[in-house]
Each structure stands twice: as structure tokens, then as C-alpha cells.
Design a protein around this motif. Structure first.
Motif, PDB file in Angstrom:
ATOM      1  N   ASN A  73       0.827  -1.220   0.000  1.00 55.46           N
ATOM      2  CA  ASN A  73       0.000   0.000   0.000  1.00 55.46           C
ATOM      3  C   ASN A  73       0.854   1.259   0.000  1.00 55.46           C
ATOM      4  OD1 ASN A  73      -2.425  -1.437  -0.024  1.00 55.46           O
ATOM      5  ND2 ASN A  73      -2.479  -1.575   2.210  1.00 55.46           N
ATOM      6  N   ALA A  74       1.991   1.211   0.630  1.00 56.68           N
ATOM      7  CA  ALA A  74       2.864   2.392   0.689  1.00 56.68           C
ATOM      8  C   ALA A  74       3.424   2.741  -0.686  1.00 56.68           C
ATOM      9  CB  ALA A  74       3.996   2.163   1.674  1.00 56.68           C
ATOM     10  N   LYS A  75       3.538   1.742  -1.535  1.00 59.95           N
ATOM     11  CA  LYS A  75       4.088   1.958  -2.871  1.00 59.95           C
ATOM     12  C   LYS A  75       3.019   1.955  -3.960  1.00 59.95           C
ATOM     13  CE  LYS A  75       8.595  -0.111  -1.794  1.00 59.95           C
ATOM     14  NZ  LYS A  75       9.581  -1.154  -2.148  1.00 59.95           N
ATOM     15  N   ASN A  76       1.748   1.841  -3.566  1.00 66.34           N
ATOM     16  CA  ASN A  76       0.652   1.794  -4.551  1.00 66.34           C
ATOM     17  C   ASN A  76       0.912   0.737  -5.620  1.00 66.34           C
ATOM     18  OD1 ASN A  76      -0.776   3.852  -3.291  1.00 66.34           O
ATOM     19  ND2 ASN A  76       0.174   5.454  -4.532  1.00 66.34           N
ATOM     20  N   THR A  77       1.341  -0.423  -5.173  1.00 64.29           N
ATOM     21  CA  THR A  77       1.788  -1.465  -6.091  1.00 64.29           C
ATOM     22  C   THR A  77       1.102  -2.796  -5.777  1.00 64.29           C
ATOM     23  OG1 THR A  77       3.928  -0.393  -6.353  1.00 64.29           O
ATOM     24  CG2 THR A  77       3.798  -2.713  -6.975  1.00 64.29           C
ATOM     25  N   VAL A  78       0.776  -3.508  -6.846  1.00 66.48           N
ATOM     26  CA  VAL A  78       0.256  -4.859  -6.714  1.00 66.48           C
ATOM     27  C   VAL A  78       1.171  -5.794  -7.500  1.00 66.48           C
ATOM     28  CG1 VAL A  78      -1.318  -4.625  -8.707  1.00 66.48           C
ATOM     29  CG2 VAL A  78      -1.794  -6.332  -6.926  1.00 66.48           C
ATOM     30  N   TYR A  79       1.338  -6.997  -6.968  1.00 61.01           N
ATOM     31  CA  TYR A  79       2.217  -7.989  -7.569  1.00 61.01           C
ATOM     32  C   TYR A  79       1.420  -9.260  -7.879  1.00 61.01           C
ATOM     33  CZ  TYR A  79       5.642  -4.999  -5.215  1.00 61.01           C
ATOM     34  OH  TYR A  79       6.372  -3.926  -4.767  1.00 61.01           O
ATOM     35  N   LEU A  80       1.934 -10.011  -8.845  1.00 62.57           N
ATOM     36  CA  LEU A  80       1.395 -11.335  -9.118  1.00 62.57           C
ATOM     37  C   LEU A  80       2.570 -12.281  -9.317  1.00 62.57           C
ATOM     38  CD1 LEU A  80      -1.264 -12.948  -9.518  1.00 62.57           C
ATOM     39  CD2 LEU A  80      -0.882 -12.689 -11.993  1.00 62.57           C
ATOM     40  N   GLN A  81       2.789 -13.149  -8.354  1.00 61.26           N
ATOM     41  CA  GLN A  81       3.814 -14.170  -8.467  1.00 61.26           C
ATOM     42  C   GLN A  81       3.200 -15.383  -9.142  1.00 61.26           C
ATOM     43  OE1 GLN A  81       7.155 -14.142  -7.610  1.00 61.26           O
ATOM     44  NE2 GLN A  81       7.246 -16.159  -8.589  1.00 61.26           N
ATOM     45  N   MET A  82       3.767 -15.762 -10.275  1.00 60.10           N
ATOM     46  CA  MET A  82       3.226 -16.870 -11.068  1.00 60.10           C
ATOM     47  C   MET A  82       4.259 -17.989 -11.116  1.00 60.10           C
ATOM     48  SD  MET A  82       1.420 -14.752 -14.171  1.00 60.10           S
ATOM     49  CE  MET A  82       2.978 -14.171 -14.837  1.00 60.10           C
ATOM     50  N   ASP A  83       3.917 -19.120 -10.547  1.00 58.94           N
ATOM     51  CA  ASP A  83       4.818 -20.272 -10.505  1.00 58.94           C
ATOM     52  C   ASP A  83       4.239 -21.434 -11.306  1.00 58.94           C
ATOM     53  OD1 ASP A  83       5.315 -19.438  -7.054  1.00 58.94           O
ATOM     54  OD2 ASP A  83       6.637 -18.969  -8.733  1.00 58.94           O
ATOM     55  N   SER A  84       5.087 -22.379 -11.610  1.00 57.24           N
ATOM     56  CA  SER A  84       4.672 -23.590 -12.335  1.00 57.24           C
ATOM     57  C   SER A  84       3.834 -23.240 -13.562  1.00 57.24           C
ATOM     58  CB  SER A  84       3.867 -24.509 -11.405  1.00 57.24           C
ATOM     59  OG  SER A  84       4.617 -24.842 -10.256  1.00 57.24           O
ATOM     60  N   LEU A  85       4.338 -22.305 -14.320  1.00 57.43           N
ATOM     61  CA  LEU A  85       3.560 -21.789 -15.458  1.00 57.43           C
ATOM     62  C   LEU A  85       3.351 -22.858 -16.512  1.00 57.43           C
ATOM     63  CD1 LEU A  85       5.115 -18.253 -15.583  1.00 57.43           C
ATOM     64  CD2 LEU A  85       2.673 -18.737 -15.448  1.00 57.43           C
ATOM     65  N   LYS A  86       2.167 -22.772 -17.141  1.00 59.13           N
ATOM     66  CA  LYS A  86       1.748 -23.719 -18.163  1.00 59.13           C
ATOM     67  C   LYS A  86       1.463 -22.960 -19.462  1.00 59.13           C
ATOM     68  CE  LYS A  86      -0.883 -25.738 -14.381  1.00 59.13           C
ATOM     69  NZ  LYS A  86      -2.259 -25.973 -13.887  1.00 59.13           N
ATOM     70  N   PRO A  87       1.509 -23.648 -20.584  1.00 64.36           N
ATOM     71  CA  PRO A  87       1.183 -22.952 -21.849  1.00 64.36           C
ATOM     72  C   PRO A  87      -0.177 -22.278 -21.825  1.00 64.36           C
ATOM     73  CG  PRO A  87       2.242 -25.051 -22.310  1.00 64.36           C
ATOM     74  CD  PRO A  87       2.018 -25.009 -20.825  1.00 64.36           C
ATOM     75  N   GLU A  88      -1.125 -22.861 -21.103  1.00 66.58           N
ATOM     76  CA  GLU A  88      -2.462 -22.257 -21.059  1.00 66.58           C
ATOM     77  C   GLU A  88      -2.518 -20.979 -20.230  1.00 66.58           C
ATOM     78  OE1 GLU A  88      -1.637 -25.438 -20.382  1.00 66.58           O
ATOM     79  OE2 GLU A  88      -2.845 -26.244 -18.713  1.00 66.58           O
ATOM     80  N   ASP A  89      -1.434 -20.637 -19.561  1.00 66.47           N
ATOM     81  CA  ASP A  89      -1.346 -19.353 -18.859  1.00 66.47           C
ATOM     82  C   ASP A  89      -0.935 -18.220 -19.796  1.00 66.47           C
ATOM     83  OD1 ASP A  89       0.055 -21.181 -16.148  1.00 66.47           O
ATOM     84  OD2 ASP A  89      -1.983 -20.385 -16.263  1.00 66.47           O
ATOM     85  N   THR A  90      -0.622 -18.551 -21.031  1.00 72.43           N
ATOM     86  CA  THR A  90      -0.240 -17.533 -22.003  1.00 72.43           C
ATOM     87  C   THR A  90      -1.400 -16.575 -22.248  1.00 72.43           C
ATOM     88  OG1 THR A  90       1.349 -18.969 -23.125  1.00 72.43           O
ATOM     89  CG2 THR A  90       0.436 -17.136 -24.405  1.00 72.43           C
ATOM     90  N   ALA A  91      -1.129 -15.288 -22.074  1.00 74.82           N
ATOM     91  CA  ALA A  91      -2.169 -14.270 -22.215  1.00 74.82           C
ATOM     92  C   ALA A  91      -1.538 -12.897 -22.026  1.00 74.82           C
ATOM     93  CB  ALA A  91      -3.274 -14.477 -21.185  1.00 74.82           C
ATOM     94  N   VAL A  92      -2.329 -11.876 -22.289  1.00 78.67           N
ATOM     95  CA  VAL A  92      -1.974 -10.524 -21.873  1.00 78.67           C
ATOM     96  C   VAL A  92      -2.582 -10.320 -20.484  1.00 78.67           C
ATOM     97  CG1 VAL A  92      -2.148  -8.068 -22.346  1.00 78.67           C
ATOM     98  CG2 VAL A  92      -1.907  -9.685 -24.238  1.00 78.67           C
ATOM     99  N   TYR A  93      -1.748  -9.921 -19.554  1.00 81.52           N
ATOM    100  CA  TYR A  93      -2.179  -9.724 -18.172  1.00 81.52           C
ATOM    101  C   TYR A  93      -2.368  -8.236 -17.895  1.00 81.52           C
ATOM    102  CZ  TYR A  93      -1.423 -14.615 -17.090  1.00 81.52           C
ATOM    103  OH  TYR A  93      -1.511 -15.989 -17.056  1.00 81.52           O
ATOM    104  N   TYR A  94      -3.508  -7.915 -17.296  1.00 80.15           N
ATOM    105  CA  TYR A  94      -3.848  -6.530 -16.993  1.00 80.15           C
ATOM    106  C   TYR A  94      -4.053  -6.358 -15.490  1.00 80.15           C
ATOM    107  CZ  TYR A  94      -5.107  -6.309 -21.967  1.00 80.15           C
ATOM    108  OH  TYR A  94      -5.100  -6.357 -23.345  1.00 80.15           O
ATOM    109  N   CYS A  95      -3.517  -5.279 -14.949  1.00 82.81           N
ATOM    110  CA  CYS A  95      -3.824  -4.968 -13.563  1.00 82.81           C
ATOM    111  C   CYS A  95      -5.008  -4.007 -13.521  1.00 82.81           C
ATOM    112  CB  CYS A  95      -2.622  -4.387 -12.835  1.00 82.81           C
ATOM    113  SG  CYS A  95      -2.044  -2.809 -13.461  1.00 82.81           S
TER     114      CYS A  95
END
Length: 120
Positions: A73-95
């Protein structure tokens, strides 16, 4: 006005990891919910994960146990840690952020999108 800038996307092999970041700047009093969505080619945009200001999280069934959303919250930032990625995770990611502005309005803001490609 509020701007969201994403980073961290790229090409990764199946089983690999990536960490996406999204930082907000501008006329911000407080950021309420934050989230990540994704859109694969030929498909509709879908929810990946959300996190409340207090830290409560919600995940799509398809990523539970695989992705982790967090925020600073202090940095106005959100993160997404993505592990064990699969081909079906391929996409454009939007926050996405629901921002209470200095003027007292609550609006939805979106990042520009970052491409994540999972391929060998």
C-alpha cells in the motif's frame, strides 16, 4: 488522473516463474481493491486474482495454489507471483485498481497490459 504501469511479463518455459508488478501514480487518495485479469487470444478477459486493501485475496480456480497476489500500500503497487507456469497461462495480463481520488471519486483504472508467453 491515475496511471497504472505494469512490468514483468515475458517469455518463460513451462514450469517456470514470473513476477508481475503494477504501480499506480497520480491523483490518489487511497486504493481499495487491486486485481489481475488476463486475456488469451480469441477469449474474453477473465479474472485471475484480487486483493482487498486489508489483504484478503480471491483467486480463479484455474490458478489457485499456482499464483500469489500481494500488494504494497505504501508503494501503490500490486504484484502477481506466477509459478509452475503452463502454456495455457499464455495471455496478456492486466492490472486493475479501484482508486479513491483526491477529488473524492472512486474509479476503475487499468494497466496497459503485459504479455506473458509460456512456451518451450
Amino acid at each position: 488522473q491515475v496511471q497504472l504501469v505494469e512490468s514483468g511479463g515475458g517469455l518463460v518455459q513451462p514450469g517456470g516463474s514470473l513476477r508481475l508488478s503494477c504501480v499506480a501514480s497520480g491523483s490518489i487518495f487511497r486504493i481499495n481493491a487491486m486485481g489481475w485479469y488476463r486475456q488469451a487470444p480469441g477469449k474474453q478477459r477473465e479474472l485471475v486474482a484480487t486483493i482487498s486493501r486489508g489483504g484478503s485475496t480471491n483467486y480463479a480456480d484455474s490458478v489457485k495454489g499456482q499464483f500469489t497476489i500481494s500488494r504494497d500500500n505504501a508503494k501503490n503497487t500490486v504484484y502477481l507471483q506466477m509459478d509452475s507456469l503452463k502454456p495455457e497461462d499464455t495471455a496478456v495480463y492486466y492490472c486493475n485498481m479501484k482508486v479513491l481520488s483526491l477529488g473524492g471519486n472512486i474509479n476503475d483504472y487499468w494497466g496497459q497490459g503485459t504479455q506473458v508467453t509460456v512456451s518451450s
